[in-house]
Structure formats: structure tokens, C-alpha cells
Design a protein around this motif. Structure first.
Motif, PDB file in Angstrom:
ATOM      1  N   VAL A   1       6.028  51.718  47.891  1.00 35.82           N
ATOM      2  CA  VAL A   1       7.236  50.936  47.618  1.00 35.82           C
ATOM      3  C   VAL A   1       8.478  51.759  47.930  1.00 35.82           C
ATOM      4  O   VAL A   1       8.400  52.951  48.262  1.00 35.82           O
ATOM      5  CB  VAL A   1       7.262  50.473  46.145  1.00 35.82           C
ATOM      6  N   ARG A   2       9.643  51.134  47.803  1.00 38.15           N
ATOM      7  CA  ARG A   2      10.900  51.799  48.100  1.00 38.15           C
ATOM      8  C   ARG A   2      11.361  52.631  46.911  1.00 38.15           C
ATOM      9  O   ARG A   2      10.934  52.427  45.774  1.00 38.15           O
ATOM     10  CB  ARG A   2      11.967  50.759  48.430  1.00 38.15           C
ATOM     11  N   ALA A   3      12.248  53.574  47.182  1.00 36.54           N
ATOM     12  CA  ALA A   3      12.874  54.336  46.098  1.00 36.54           C
ATOM     13  C   ALA A   3      13.685  53.362  45.242  1.00 36.54           C
ATOM     14  O   ALA A   3      14.426  52.535  45.758  1.00 36.54           O
ATOM     15  CB  ALA A   3      13.766  55.424  46.675  1.00 36.54           C
ATOM     16  N   GLY A   4      13.539  53.468  43.946  1.00 31.86           N
ATOM     17  CA  GLY A   4      14.239  52.555  43.039  1.00 31.86           C
ATOM     18  C   GLY A   4      13.400  51.392  42.582  1.00 31.86           C
ATOM     19  O   GLY A   4      13.731  50.727  41.589  1.00 31.86           O
ATOM     20  N   ASP A   5      12.297  51.094  43.305  1.00 30.32           N
ATOM     21  CA  ASP A   5      11.389  50.049  42.838  1.00 30.32           C
ATOM     22  C   ASP A   5      10.562  50.590  41.665  1.00 30.32           C
ATOM     23  O   ASP A   5      10.320  51.791  41.558  1.00 30.32           O
ATOM     24  CB  ASP A   5      10.463  49.599  43.965  1.00 30.32           C
ATOM     25  N   THR A   6      10.138  49.695  40.805  1.00 26.14           N
ATOM     26  CA  THR A   6       9.354  50.085  39.620  1.00 26.14           C
ATOM     27  C   THR A   6       7.914  49.667  39.809  1.00 26.14           C
ATOM     28  O   THR A   6       7.633  48.512  40.134  1.00 26.14           O
ATOM     29  CB  THR A   6       9.922  49.414  38.349  1.00 26.14           C
ATOM     30  N   VAL A   7       7.008  50.632  39.584  1.00 28.31           N
ATOM     31  CA  VAL A   7       5.572  50.351  39.619  1.00 28.31           C
ATOM     32  C   VAL A   7       5.026  50.567  38.219  1.00 28.31           C
ATOM     33  O   VAL A   7       5.245  51.619  37.608  1.00 28.31           O
ATOM     34  CB  VAL A   7       4.831  51.270  40.619  1.00 28.31           C
ATOM     35  N   GLY A   8       4.344  49.566  37.683  1.00 24.83           N
ATOM     36  CA  GLY A   8       3.762  49.675  36.347  1.00 24.83           C
ATOM     37  C   GLY A   8       2.333  49.179  36.338  1.00 24.83           C
ATOM     38  O   GLY A   8       1.888  48.472  37.247  1.00 24.83           O
ATOM     39  N   ARG A   9       1.629  49.594  35.280  1.00 20.30           N
ATOM     40  CA  ARG A   9       0.255  49.096  35.096  1.00 20.30           C
ATOM     41  C   ARG A   9       0.282  48.060  33.985  1.00 20.30           C
ATOM     42  O   ARG A   9       0.685  48.356  32.855  1.00 20.30           O
ATOM     43  CB  ARG A   9      -0.698  50.239  34.734  1.00 20.30           C
ATOM     44  N   PHE A  10      -0.149  46.859  34.310  1.00 25.84           N
ATOM     45  CA  PHE A  10      -0.089  45.758  33.360  1.00 25.84           C
ATOM     46  C   PHE A  10      -1.302  45.731  32.448  1.00 25.84           C
ATOM     47  O   PHE A  10      -1.277  45.170  31.369  1.00 25.84           O
ATOM     48  CB  PHE A  10       0.031  44.431  34.122  1.00 25.84           C
ATOM     49  N   GLY A  11      -2.375  46.337  32.896  1.00 27.96           N
ATOM     50  CA  GLY A  11      -3.594  46.349  32.106  1.00 27.96           C
ATOM     51  C   GLY A  11      -4.803  46.237  33.010  1.00 27.96           C
ATOM     52  O   GLY A  11      -4.751  45.569  34.059  1.00 27.96           O
ATOM     53  N   GLY A  12      -5.913  46.892  32.644  1.00 29.29           N
ATOM     54  CA  GLY A  12      -7.108  46.821  33.456  1.00 29.29           C
ATOM     55  C   GLY A  12      -6.845  47.336  34.857  1.00 29.29           C
ATOM     56  O   GLY A  12      -6.344  48.449  35.056  1.00 29.29           O
ATOM     57  N   ASP A  13      -7.176  46.522  35.847  1.00 29.14           N
ATOM     58  CA  ASP A  13      -6.937  46.908  37.244  1.00 29.14           C
ATOM     59  C   ASP A  13      -5.763  46.131  37.833  1.00 29.14           C
ATOM     60  O   ASP A  13      -5.662  45.960  39.042  1.00 29.14           O
ATOM     61  CB  ASP A  13      -8.195  46.678  38.082  1.00 29.14           C
ATOM     62  N   GLU A  14      -4.852  45.686  36.963  1.00 30.66           N
ATOM     63  CA  GLU A  14      -3.681  44.941  37.398  1.00 30.66           C
ATOM     64  C   GLU A  14      -2.442  45.837  37.358  1.00 30.66           C
ATOM     65  O   GLU A  14      -2.160  46.482  36.344  1.00 30.66           O
ATOM     66  CB  GLU A  14      -3.437  43.719  36.514  1.00 30.66           C
ATOM     67  N   PHE A  15      -1.702  45.860  38.469  1.00 28.67           N
ATOM     68  CA  PHE A  15      -0.461  46.619  38.579  1.00 28.67           C
ATOM     69  C   PHE A  15       0.674  45.651  38.897  1.00 28.67           C
ATOM     70  O   PHE A  15       0.459  44.568  39.440  1.00 28.67           O
ATOM     71  CB  PHE A  15      -0.573  47.681  39.677  1.00 28.67           C
ATOM     72  N   VAL A  16       1.884  46.067  38.520  1.00 32.28           N
ATOM     73  CA  VAL A  16       3.066  45.238  38.754  1.00 32.28           C
ATOM     74  C   VAL A  16       4.096  46.064  39.508  1.00 32.28           C
ATOM     75  O   VAL A  16       4.311  47.244  39.209  1.00 32.28           O
ATOM     76  CB  VAL A  16       3.668  44.737  37.427  1.00 32.28           C
ATOM     77  N   VAL A  17       4.725  45.437  40.492  1.00 30.03           N
ATOM     78  CA  VAL A  17       5.809  46.060  41.244  1.00 30.03           C
ATOM     79  C   VAL A  17       7.056  45.201  41.077  1.00 30.03           C
ATOM     80  O   VAL A  17       7.002  43.976  41.262  1.00 30.03           O
ATOM     81  CB  VAL A  17       5.457  46.194  42.743  1.00 30.03           C
ATOM     82  N   ILE A  18       8.190  45.841  40.691  1.00 32.46           N
ATOM     83  CA  ILE A  18       9.468  45.140  40.528  1.00 32.46           C
ATOM     84  C   ILE A  18      10.432  45.678  41.575  1.00 32.46           C
ATOM     85  O   ILE A  18      10.674  46.897  41.650  1.00 32.46           O
ATOM     86  CB  ILE A  18      10.043  45.345  39.113  1.00 32.46           C
TER      87      ILE A  18
END
Length: 813
Positions: A443-460
Motif C-alpha cells: 500500500v501507499r505511505a499513509g494508508d492504514t493496514v489492520g488485522r480484523f480477525g482470523g485471516d481477514e485484513f483491512v486496508v484504509i
């Protein structure tokens, strides 16, 4: 002359004859009783009403007086008499009979004197005496030689000697001149006429014990002003002294405990500006001996960002705040920063203004560090260190509140369960960590990567349009396609990506739901793809998060129901049983497709209570048809079960209870489980399978032919029926490959004595091929779509059940 003398005497003189008539009444009598001489002469004394007041209980006195005079004696005593105005007052009376011969007509003389003042003085003395005797303090008098002249009850209780034992004795009875008992010193000071108060002393008791007393000593003078002795009031302060000593010891223990607990104490006196610190407080702030320890010095060690707040608290306390509880930082001489927790309480004077402040200071640096760690953990995923669901939601909402138009992506690993089962959860966790790093790099600098749970990830992402979002999703998928090196093995992953673009009315929750729904759309399309959320894509449904919440209430709301699809005997063209299929009619969104909510039920465990309800409802309904519909007495009931149900320890009990409560023949019950579920459950409980076999329940393998490892299970599972997947049926008449697979399945089933059911029959051409191949049982839209229970009786009338021409039917033979 005698008459003149009697008139001038200060006492009342009344003369009476033998009949108690007044024959003489001097001027003092007039003054005392208020009656003139001319008024009373010749009257009986009782006529005046000055004697015999019943309220004073004088009837007995009158009788005593009369009796004494009758016997020739005199009577003297105190009486209450009444003035002509009605005022009553006490008098001392002497009544005497006149003896011998006299020329005056007097037989009795009564001489009386007003004793009101004396009585008042006596009452005061009695009250003072009672106060002295009732006092809890010892009140002792002594003359100039040191001899005890008075000794009250308090002294007797305090020291043990009675008054008759003590009066006349020397003060050395309980004191000594050797200092601690105060003899000579106190005597010398009172000899100078000095009033002494607050003097501490130790006195001996009769039982040889020693008590602590506090003395108030004053000189005693006679009526000529000559000092004749001293009087002392002594209060036993032994218990007070003991409590003071205990309090001091407790203070020492408290200071020691504070030192152990790293708690410092501070006392500040407002009037003098003096400040006292405990040694532990000095250690906390890094003070050394000789350092100034006033408020200015303390303030200088407070962190510059907290200094104004501390000053504000101090000023508020000075204005009468009364209590303060706050935290601040200090910088010790070596530059070390420490966190302190201060609790300050004010001691107020009679005017309500503070006169002293008490402060306890606790070093909470370690706690603060722990709180920072806990706060980080509360907002980050423990495995990957990425922002967790809570922080992701917070970040997304902040972006929306800032009027930005963010993009949210849900990234989910396809078939991650196979990875965990194949190489272990430890290796699976390692892959998730590596995946998180790959996503951050993609992802780009400044984007947020999180783990939502299990094998699910979220990118903002911010400031990204649809085209850019699709490009970023492709970069993410490309980055995850590269092999992951774990424990010397190379693992390949595919991911599904759901994309949601912000709308004007979107919230963090709605965007996450949209991205989640899009991700599930990508997975349902086969995975390894991306999908963009469109409100129309879910049609009658909403986001997965809402579905999960609503599914938990679906049973209570009676939103779940069963549809039934008939299983047809191809030789007789009649129904031999029904497969129960679960349906959900959402109270807001209408029908929800099973492939949407069944995976949610599986993941959340809701499949267990829902599955139990489906089993009981299906068996009850089919048994009702078996007993009420002519020709349906041998109908079978096929019920789909999940892998989670099958591995549950109480599943055989649930099945047995459902059969018992509905009264259905166990042989008519078919439990269907898909071949892919069998592949995901390599360790099926043998005891469960054995108990189901003993019950007589049949086990059907659904979607047979889609897997690659189930053939070895068939005999061990004691399966009764194979259901050929619809994909092979669809190829009949168009692709010879489909017929070949069905022939192989039929041959294997015949050798294992298994029944075969073909699913998804929709055309007459498919029916003809199935008959040619020798398939005996089938189901599909060619005969009926799944129908609600209330429509089945009408369908059966138009498709009457017939006795099959074969010897064995599912659940019967």
C-alpha cells in the motif's frame, strides 16, 4: 421594755393562748408574714394560712409539733410558710410552751426566722459538692504543709485510697519529690501564687501502679486573703499517653510501609510556610541531605508541561477545594523522568480556611508503562502488531469525520483453514505475520493496514478513486501470490479483496460492512479476485456484520423455515422421501440465500442450535406425512448436517432425542454431509459414527465426486447413500465425461451395496440418460423446486406416491 425589745428583735415572735389564738404579734412578724398586728390578734394561727402547706408535706410536721408540745416539750425545725401575698419561703421555727404562772395570756411562743438566703447558699454548696464528687477527675486540696485536706470521689476512683484514708496524709502518699511525680516543683510554683495548668505528672496508686496525669493547680486563700493551701485537679491521661505512643509507633510503621511501597508523605503548614517531607518523598524526587525542600524547589523538579496544572491544583486547594487527586511527571537530577500520583487533603480551621495540607505521593512510573503497553495492546493485534478492529474502526471514522472520502478494502485468505490443518497453527500464524508485512509494503505511505480477525485484513486509503482502488487491490493480490517461506517450505496463497468507496452518508461501520460483503462476493465467485461494493449486490441482504447479529435472533423471531424437495424413484415416478432445506426470511431484507448465511452460522457456531432445530422440525414434518398421507408411510427424511455438528460430543444424543420425540423410524432418517466437509474433518469421532449406526440412522455423502479423498471413508463411515453432484448431471447428453464418472460411481456403489441419488435433474434428456445408466433415485427441478411444508400435500396429490418396483429404497431396505 420587754415589749419594745421583742418588737425590735429581727426574728418573728408570735404568742398564742391555749386555744392557739394569737395574743402577741411583733413587728418582725408583720414584716415576715405581711399581716398587721390589728388584723391577726384574736385569730387562730391556722386562720392565717401561714402553716400547714400540704404541697410541702407538712401535715406530718404539724402532728409532730402538736404531740411534742402536748408532752411538755419544745419543737424546733424548718418549715415552709406562706406570706400574705401567697409567696412561700422557708423559716427556722422554735415553738415552746410557757411554763409557770404569768399575768400575760400566752401559753405558746413561736419564734421564726427567714432562712431563704441560707437555703440558697446551702443549695449552691450542695451543687458544687455534687459536681466535685461526681467529677471523673481527682480534686484534691492540701494545706501549706502538704497535708491533704480534701479528697473527692474521683480521687478515690483514680488512686484507690478512700477519703478517710487520704485526708490528713501527706501528698507524698501518691507523689514524690524526685521529679516525675511533681512534689516540690509544683509546691514552689503555687507558693508564688501562680495558677498552673497543663502540667504532666506521674502518680502512684494504692495498688502500686503508676498513672499519667495532667494537673491544674491553683492556690487557695482564706477570707482575709491569706494563702492557706492549694487545690489540684488531676485528669488521668494514661490511656491518652498510650494512644499517643501507639500513634507515634504507627506513624513510624506507616513511614516504613510507605518507604517499602514507594509512597512519600508531605505536610505543608499554611501560616508558617513550613513543609515537612518523609524520607521516601525525598528519595522519590531525588533530594539529598542539605537540599532546599520548599515549594519552589519542588515546583522546579516538576515536568515543564505539567507545572501549570500543578500550580492550578495548589491554588484551588488554597481557595478551599478540600481534596485533589492528580498525576504529574517530575525530572530527577540525573534527567530521569518519573510519574507521580498525588492525593492532597486540606485540614481546615474554625473559619473554614485551610491551615494545613497533607499529601501522599506514589511513584506510578511502572504502572504508567504497563498502562501504555495495555493501551497499545488494546488497539493493536497481538500477533501481527497491526491496528486491530477497534483501532481500524476509530481511524476510519476519524477520516470520515475529517470530510475525506476514504476507500476500505477487506482482504481475506482463500481456504486458509487448509493451511492451518496442513502445516499447523504455528506456521499459519507465521504466514499471517508475513502477510501483514506484504500488505504494508504493497500500500501507499499513509494508508492504514489492520488485522480484523482470523485471516481477514483491512486496508484504509484516503484520496483514492475507483480506478486507483482496483489497481491497489491488484497489487495486493500480486504481492500475496509470491511464495511464503515457512519452516523450509514454500506456501502459496490466494486472497479475495472486497472494496468499498465512501458515500456521503457512510459511517465506519457501514463501510466495513460494505467491504466485507464485497469480499464475500469475490470469494463466492471462486476466490483470487476482487469485487467492488454496490448496495445492489446484496439485494435483499445487508453486510455480513449485521447478518451475524440478526442470525443470532432468527430462531427467536421465527424467521427460519424449511422447504422440502422430493426424492423420486425413477422406476415408479413417485416420491420416496424429501430433503429438508433451510431458508431464512429476514424481517427487513426478505429471503437471504443459504450460501450467504450458512457460512456465517458455521463460523460463529450458530449452526449447532440451528442444526438441532432443523433436525427436529424435519423429522416431525416427515413423520406427520408418513402417518397422515396415504402411501407415504415409508417416506424418508434427508437432513443436511455440518461438520461442527458431527464432531460435537452430544450430537448422537440430539439425534436420538429427535427420533424419540417425533416417533419416526430411525431407518427413515438420512443425515447428509458434503464430501468437502469430510475432507475438512479428518478426525471424525469413531464413537459418534458407531452410535449413529447402532441407532439405525443412515449417513449420506452429498456432492459426491467433487473431492479426492473420500473413497477411503465410505466403508469406515458406514455410509448408506451417495448423492452425485449436480455438475456431473448437467453434463449428461452434452459431455460423455459426465456419464463416465456416473458409471464409475454406480459400479463402486453396487460393490459396496450403497444407494445412489442424482441431484439437479432439470431436463428430460438428463432423466433419460440416468435411466439408461441405471440410476434409480433422483431429485431436481424437473419434478419440483423445494416447497414449503404447507404446499407438499397438494403436490403429492398431483404426484401420487407409488410402490417402487425395486427391493431396496433409501432408509427402507
Amino acid at each position: 421594755m420587754q415589749s419594745l425589745l421583742l418588737d425590735e428583735i429581727g426574728q418573728s415572735v408570735i404568742g398564742m393562748d391555749g386555744d392557739w389564738r394569737i395574743t402577741y404579734w411583733n413587728r418582725a412578724s408583720e414584716r415576715l408574714y405581711g399581716f398587721g398586728r390589728d388584723t391577726v390578734l384574736g385569730l387562730k394561727i391556722s386562720d392565717l394560712g401561714i402553716l400547714g402547706a400540704e404541697a410541702r408535706g407538712q401535715n406530718a410536721t404539724d402532728r409532730e409539733m402538736a404531740g411534742r408540745l402536748a408532752r411538755g416539750g419544745d419543737w424546733a425545725g424548718e418549715l415552709w410558710v406562706r406570706h400574705s401575698t401567697g409567696r412561700e419561703f422557708p423559716v427556722h421555727v422554735t415553738v415552746s410552751r410557757i411554763r409557770g404562772r404569768h399575768t400575760v395570756p400566752v401559753a405558746v411562743v413561736a419564734i421564726s426566722k427567714d432562712i431563704t438566703d441560707r437555703k440558697h447558699t446551702e443549695a449552691i454548696l450542695r451543687r458544687l459538692s455534687a459536681m466535685v464528687e461526681s467529677s471523673g477527675d481527682a480534686i484534691i486540696g492540701a494545706d501549706l504543709s502538704g497535708k491533704i485536706t480534701s479528697w473527692n470521689a474521683g480521687a478515690a476512683r483514680m488512686l484507690g485510697w478512700s477519703s478517710w484514708e487520704a485526708v490528713g496524709q501527706s501528698l507524698s502518699l501518691f507523689t514524690a519529690d524526685d521529679g516525675p511525680y511533681f512534689g516540690a516543683d509544683v509546691t514552689a510554683r503555687t507558693g508564688n501564687g501562680t495558677f498552673i495548668t497543663g502540667v504532666g505528672a506521674k502518680w502512684r496508686c494504692k495498688d502500686a501502679g503508676v498513672i499519667d496525669v495532667e494537673l491544674t493547680v491553683s492556690p487557695v486563700y482564706d477570707q482575709d486573703g491569706v494563702r492557706v493551701g492549694a487545690s489540684a485537679i488531676a485528669r488521668d491521661i494514661t490511656e491518652i499517653q498510650r494512644l499517643k505512643a501507639a500513634a507515634e509507633a504507627e506513624r513510624e510503621r506507616l513511614l516504613a510501609a510507605q518507604e517499602i511501597a514507594h509512597v512519600g508523605s508531605v505536610e505543608h503548614t499554611v501560616a508558617t510556610g513550613e513543609t515537612w517531607h518523609s524520607e521516601e518523598f525525598d528519595r522519590i524526587l531525588g533530594f539529598s541531605k542539605g537540599d532546599r525542600k520548599d515549594r519552589e524547589t519542588i515546583l522546579a523538579r516538576i515536568h515543564h508541561e505539567d507545572r501549570d496544572r500543578v500550580l492550578e491544583v495548589w491554588e484551588s486547594l488554597g481557595r478551599g477545594l478540600g481534596f485533589a487527586d492528580f498525576e504529574y511527571r517530575i525530572i530527577r537530577p540525573g534527567g530521569e523522568q518519573r510519574w507521580l500520583h498525588s492525593r492532597i487533603r486540606s485540614i481546615n480551621g474554625a473559619d473554614g480556611k485551610p491551615i494545613r495540607f497533607l499529601d501522599t505521593v506514589l511513584d506510578i512510573t511502572d504502572r504508567k508503562k504497563t498502562e501504555q503497553i495495555l493501551e497499545w495492546r488494546a488497539r493493536h493485534d497481538a500477533l501481527t502488531g497491526l491496528p486491530n478492529r477497534y483501532m481500524v474502526t476509530e481511524v476510519l471514522q476519524d477520516v470520515l469525520d475529517g470530510e475525506a472520502r476514504p476507500v476500505v478494502m477487506f482482504v481475506d485468505v482463500d481456504r486458509f483453514k487448509l493451511i492451518n490443518d496442513g502445516i499447523g497453527h504455528g506456521a499459519g500464524d507465521a504466514i499471517l505475520v508475513l502477510l501483514g508485512e506484504r500488505l504494508k509494503a504493497a500500500v501507499r505511505a499513509g494508508d492504514t493496514v489492520g488485522r480484523f480477525g482470523g485471516d481477514e485484513f483491512v486496508v484504509i486509503c484516503e484520496n483514492l478513486q475507483m480506478c486507483g482502488a482496483q489497481g491497489l487491490a491488484e497489487r495486493i493480490r500480486e504481492a500475496t501470490r509470491q511464495p511464503f517461506d515457512v519452516d523450509g517450505r514454500q506456501i502459496y496463497l490466494n486472497v479475495s479483496v472486497g472494496i468499498a468507496l465512501a458515500d456521503e452518508e457512510d459511517t465506519a461501520e457501514s463501510m466495513l460492512q460494505g467491504a466485507d460483503a464485497a469480499m464475500y462476493r469475490a470469494k463466492s465467485a471462486g476466490g483470487d479476485s476482487s469485487a467492488i461494493y454496490d448496495a445492489r449486490m446484496t439485494g435483499r441482504a445487508t453486510g455480513r456484520l449485521d447478518l451475524e447479529s440478526d442470525l443470532r435472533l432468527a430462531l427467536e423471531r421465527n424467521e427460519l423455515s424449511l422447504n422440502y424437495q422430493p426424492i423420486i424413484d425413477l422406476s415408479a415416478e413417485g416420491a420416496v422421501g424429501f430433503e429438508a432445506l433451510l431458508r431464512w426470511h429476514h424481517h427487513e431484507h426478505g429471503p437471504i440465500m443459504p450460501d450467504t448465511f450458512i457460512p456465517i452460522a458455521e463460523e460463529t457456531g450458530l449452526i449447532l442450535p440451528i442444526g438441532t432445530w432443523v433436525l427436529r422440525e424435519a423429522l416431525h414434518q416427515v413423520q406427520q406425512w408418513r402417518t397422515e398421507v396415504p402411501g407415504a408411510e415409508n417416506f424418508t427424511a434427508a437432513v443436511n448436517i455440518s461438520g461442527r455438528q458431527l464432531v460435537a460430543s452430544d450430537f448422537p444424543d440430539i439425534v436420538e432425542a429427535a427420533i424419540r420425540d417425533t416417533g419416526i423410524d430411525p431407518a427413515a432418517v438420512h443425515l447428509e454431509i458434503t464430501e468437502t466437509v469430510l475432507m475438512d474433518q479428518p478426525d471424525l469421532p469413531k464413537e459418534t459414527l458407531q452410535r449413529l449406526a447402532r441407532l439405525g440412522v443412515g449417513l449420506s455423502i452429498d456432492d459426491f465426486g467433487t473431492g479426492y479423498s473420500s473413497l477411503s471413508y465410505l466403508k469406515w463411515l458406514s455410509a448408506r447413500t451417495l448423492k452425485i453432484d449436480r455438475t456431473f448431471v448437467e453434463e449428461l447428453g452434452t459431455d460423455p465425461h459426465g456419464a463416465t464418472i456416473i458409471e464409475l460411481v454406480l459400479g463402486m456403489a453396487e460393490s459396496l451395496r450403497l444407494d445412489v441419488v442424482a441431484e439437479g435433474v432439470e431436463t428430460n434428456a438428463q432423466l433419460a440418460e440416468l435411466r439408461r445408466l441405471g440410476v434409480r433415485l433422483a431429485q431436481g427441478y424437473l419434478w419440483s423446486k423445494p416447497l414449503p411444508a404447507e404446499r407438499i400435500p397438494a403436490w403429492l396429490k398431483s404426484h401420487p406416491a407409488r410402490v417402487p418396483a425395486v427391493e431396496s429404497l433409501p432408509g427402507v431396505g
